[in-house]
Design an enzyme around this catalytic site. Structure first.
Site, short mmCIF file in Angstrom:
data_model
loop_
_atom_site.label_atom_id
_atom_site.label_comp_id
_atom_site.label_asym_id
_atom_site.label_seq_id
_atom_site.Cartn_x
_atom_site.Cartn_y
_atom_site.Cartn_z
N SER A 1 0.70 -1.33 -0.04
CA SER A 1 0.07 0.01 0.28
C SER A 1 0.84 1.34 0.00
O SER A 1 2.03 1.05 0.38
CB SER A 1 -0.81 -0.07 1.21
OG SER A 1 -1.62 1.12 1.40
N TYR B 1 -2.83 -1.49 10.45
CA TYR B 1 -2.96 -1.48 8.99
C TYR B 1 -1.35 -1.12 8.58
O TYR B 1 -0.48 -1.50 7.64
CB TYR B 1 -3.88 -0.97 8.36
CG TYR B 1 -3.96 -0.96 6.66
CD1 TYR B 1 -4.72 -2.03 6.15
CD2 TYR B 1 -3.32 -0.19 5.96
CE1 TYR B 1 -4.83 -2.21 4.70
CE2 TYR B 1 -3.32 -0.23 4.45
CZ TYR B 1 -4.14 -1.24 4.14
OH TYR B 1 -4.41 -1.23 2.82
P1 NAD Z 1 -11.37 -6.40 -0.39
O1 NAD Z 1 -12.09 -6.15 0.98
O2 NAD Z 1 -12.38 -5.95 -1.72
O3 NAD Z 1 -10.65 -7.86 -0.59
C1 NAD Z 1 -10.09 -8.41 0.17
C2 NAD Z 1 -9.94 -9.99 -0.01
O4 NAD Z 1 -9.06 -10.44 1.14
C3 NAD Z 1 -11.26 -10.59 0.07
O5 NAD Z 1 -11.11 -11.70 -1.20
C4 NAD Z 1 -11.31 -11.19 1.22
O6 NAD Z 1 -12.23 -12.57 1.31
C5 NAD Z 1 -9.90 -11.50 1.61
N1 NAD Z 1 -9.87 -11.81 2.70
C6 NAD Z 1 -9.82 -10.97 3.98
N2 NAD Z 1 -9.79 -12.00 5.18
C7 NAD Z 1 -9.23 -13.19 4.71
C8 NAD Z 1 -8.87 -14.25 5.44
N3 NAD Z 1 -9.02 -14.19 6.75
N4 NAD Z 1 -8.48 -15.15 4.73
C9 NAD Z 1 -8.56 -15.28 3.45
N5 NAD Z 1 -8.91 -14.17 2.81
C10 NAD Z 1 -9.41 -13.21 3.43
O7 NAD Z 1 -10.11 -5.22 -0.38
P2 NAD Z 1 -9.22 -4.75 -1.26
O8 NAD Z 1 -9.28 -3.30 -1.36
O9 NAD Z 1 -9.44 -5.26 -2.54
O10 NAD Z 1 -7.76 -5.08 -0.75
C11 NAD Z 1 -6.91 -6.13 -1.21
C12 NAD Z 1 -5.49 -5.59 -0.81
O11 NAD Z 1 -5.19 -4.48 -1.55
C13 NAD Z 1 -5.40 -5.47 0.73
O12 NAD Z 1 -4.23 -6.10 1.20
C14 NAD Z 1 -5.50 -3.98 0.75
O13 NAD Z 1 -4.59 -3.73 2.07
C15 NAD Z 1 -4.48 -3.42 -0.27
N6 NAD Z 1 -4.76 -2.18 -0.78
C16 NAD Z 1 -6.24 -1.72 -0.92
C17 NAD Z 1 -6.22 -0.47 -1.25
C18 NAD Z 1 -7.47 0.19 -1.66
O14 NAD Z 1 -7.80 1.28 -1.80
N7 NAD Z 1 -8.76 -0.67 -1.84
C19 NAD Z 1 -5.31 0.49 -1.11
C20 NAD Z 1 -3.88 -0.11 -1.01
C21 NAD Z 1 -3.85 -1.21 -0.76
#
Ligand code: NAD
Length: 266
Positions: A148, A161
């Site tokens: 991130s 986080y």
């Molecule tokens: P999201 O909530 O849409 O997806 C998260 C995924 O992780 C889902 O498939 C969920 O089922 C899975 N997950 C959660 N807990 C779990 C567990 N205990 N076991 C197995 N799977 C699990 O979130 P997102 O926004 O797509 O985030 C995905 C990644 O990107 C994360 O690591 C997040 O920190 C990172 N990220 C997101 C953003 C953003 O703006 N959305 C920015 C920077 C980084």
């Protein structure tokens, strides 16, 4: 869909947390380039099966699903073993699963701290620990950790986080040094804000913590951080991933691609 194209036919990728948001988009981006896929993540079983079948039918690749919970190291070991035994190979590991919780440090629930550190950081360790021997034996592999902008910069109210994501960056560099002579690379992608279910729930939480409206959170907190004033698109992350997993990415190691609209330039 990203315009970058790479031939990944014959390769297998595991993408943790690929039942939603960024992970689902990255899985689709790899499938669209011919890669066999192991989906993973939580969610409604019929929705996950529909995603699996859609990717398989649309891209004519093999798509499997493994339900490993990233809180449980033994299940993560099973996920990696499943890819290498059932699918025959493990070429690409994308550590993407993640959760968020927004609260002041003095009110931050200890159990949320533990869960975020386990899912966002320790699961990356466990997956890499088991994937690296497979990739070393193959003489090629690509590990890409979805960290991130918060792996390199902080914001208030996200202590767990941000601690976890900074940890992912350190882990990425350490693994990169250990695998460098084996045809394996380990890098991170650092997204800024992407409009996923994770971010949608954060908008409401941040509004509550800061005492402002949800529109103000989007304008004054999230997009304030990103000089482009635009959310990052899935296709822009897929493009970065395809570079890192390609042969051209062989000398990118222990580094990160920031896809955050200039946030970290400030
Ligand atoms: P999201 O909530 O849409 O997806 C998260 C995924 O992780 C889902 O498939 C969920 O089922 C899975 N997950 C959660 N807990 C779990 C567990 N205990 N076991 C197995 N799977 C699990 O979130 P997102 O926004 O797509 O985030 C995905 C990644 O990107 C994360 O690591 C997040 O920190 C990172 N990220 C997101 C953003 C953003 O703006 N959305 C920015 C920077 C980084």
């Amino acid at each position: 869909m990203a315009s970058v194209r790479v031939d990944l036919s014959g390769q297998t990728a595991v993408i943790t947390g690929s039942t939603s948001g960024i992970g689902a988009a990255l899985a689709e981006g790899l499938a669209a380039n011919g890669c066999d896929i192991v989906l993973n993540g939580l969610g409604d079983a019929s929705e996950i099966e529909a995603l699996r079948v859609r990717l398989q039918d649309d891209y004519k690749v093999r798509v499997a699903y493994h339900s490993a919970n990233m809180l449980r190291p033994g299940e993560i070991e099973d996920l990696i073993a499943f890819a290498s035994k059932e699918m025959g190979r493990l070429d690409i590991l994308v550590n993407n699963a993640g959760i968020q919780h927004v609260a002041k440090i003095e009110e931050f629930p200890a159990e949320k701290w533990d869960a975020i550190l386990a899912i966002n950081l320790s699961s990356v360790f466990h997956a890499c620990k088991h994937a690296v021997p497979v990739m070393k034996a193959q003489g090629r592999g690509r590990i890409v950790n979805i960290a991130s902008a918060h792996a390199l910069a902080a914001s208030p109210f996200k202590s767990a986080y941000i601690a976890a994501k900074h940890g992912v960056m350190g882990l990425t560099k350490t693994i990169a040094l250990e695998v460098a002579e084996h045809g394996v690379t380990c890098n991170a992608i650092n997204p800024g804000y992407v409009r996923t279910p994770l971010v949608d729930s954060q908008i409401a939480d941040t509004a509550r913590e800061r005492g402002i409206s949800e529109d103000e959170v989007v304008r004054d907190v999230m997009l304030y951080a990103q000089p482009t004033k635009k959310f990052v698109e899935y296709s822009q992350l897929v493009g970065a991933l395809l570079y890192l997993v390609s042969d051209d990415g062989a000398n990118a190691n222990g580094s990160s691609i920031n896809v955050e609209g200039g946030w970290l330039a400030k």
